[in-house]
Design a protein around this motif. Structure first.
Motif, PDB file in Angstrom:
ATOM      1  N   LEU A  23      -9.738   0.366   8.767  1.00 38.57           N
ATOM      2  CA  LEU A  23      -7.685   1.031   8.837  1.00 38.57           C
ATOM      3  C   LEU A  23      -7.384   2.022   8.918  1.00 38.57           C
ATOM      4  O   LEU A  23      -5.738   2.096   8.973  1.00 38.57           O
ATOM      5  N   CYS A  30      -4.906   2.998   2.453  1.00 38.30           N
ATOM      6  CA  CYS A  30      -5.597   2.024   1.934  1.00 38.30           C
ATOM      7  C   CYS A  30      -5.711   2.127   0.393  1.00 38.30           C
ATOM      8  O   CYS A  30      -5.947   3.598   0.123  1.00 38.30           O
ATOM      9  N   LEU A 113      -8.725  -6.772  12.054  1.00 36.00           N
ATOM     10  CA  LEU A 113      -7.568  -5.856  12.277  1.00 36.00           C
ATOM     11  C   LEU A 113      -6.224  -6.557  12.963  1.00 36.00           C
ATOM     12  O   LEU A 113      -5.231  -6.315  12.932  1.00 36.00           O
TER      13      LEU A 113
END
Length: 227
Positions: A23, A30, A113
């Protein structure tokens, strides 16, 4: 849109780090949590665009965390559940609890994702056209306006952000630190009168058109939307 902020709640450090790395490379901001209790602490202090949630967690289970998120905090943050359980009744139970999506372990990071991107885009689109009403106050995300009795209030950027946080989270009590860090996007350096002054200014602007109380002071804690 702003850099999306994702909370990853997964006690397996290897899996958590893999998700985090993937990510981060895709320009997501994150935050990692390795227990349900740690995840709960984060959502009490920060708003997230999406949560990735494992179920078998130490401290607080994924199911208990979901209950906290949906029934106590009343957050509608999208949640993608990670679990090795594949039975249909288990998945249906999670959707009943408020999960938005389900990925079965082991999983391909490309699939996760793709699901993250779908929910981020969908949530951003709905946020763009969302409006919230509290008593005679209407907050409109599309026009970025706050109205009382059809009169648009002249607000500063921080005043607008404070009202946005309150109306989108009507049951949450925000501390001064919460409001400062979320509205100013800066680290709170300690006690000052900045938040108190801004709350006072918001109340004054509302009272010019409506004598109702819209923001309650929770003594010793902070502020919340009035009941």
């Amino acid at each position: 849109m702003n850099q999306p902020h994702v909370l990853i709640i997964e006690d397996d450090e290897h899996i958590n780090n893999i998700i985090y790395d993937v990510l981060q490379k895709e320009n997501f901001l994150c935050t990692q949590a390795f227990s349900g209790s740690e995840g709960k602490m984060h959502v009490h202090r920060q708003l997230y665009d999406l949560i990735i949630l494992d179920l078998m967690l130490p401290g607080l289970s994924g199911e208990a965390f979901m209950d906290e998120l949906r029934t106590k905090l009343m957050y509608d943050t999208p949640v993608i559940v990670l679990s090795a359980k594949e039975k249909l009744d288990h998945k249906l139970h999670l959707f009943d609890l408020g999960a938005d999506d389900y990925v079965t372990k082991p999983f391909e990071v490309e699939e996760l994702l793709a699901r993250v991107n779908v929910h981020i885009k969908r949530n951003a689109k709905s946020e763009l056209h969302a409006s919230y009403r509290h008593k005679n106050l209407v907050f409109d995300s599309e026009t970025r306006s706050v109205m009382i009795h059809q009169t648009v209030l002249n607000l500063t950027r921080q005043e607008y952000k404070i009202i946005e946080l309150l109306v989108k989270n009507p049951t949450r009590v925000f501390t001064k630190q919460d409001l400062y860090e979320l509205a100013w996007d800066e680290i709170y350096m300690g006690e000052d009168k900045t938040i108190t002054v801004h709350i006072s200014n918001i109340r004054h602007k509302i009272r010019q058109y409506d004598k109702e109380n819209y923001i309650d002071t929770v003594w010793g804690i902070g502020f919340r939307l009035s009941k």
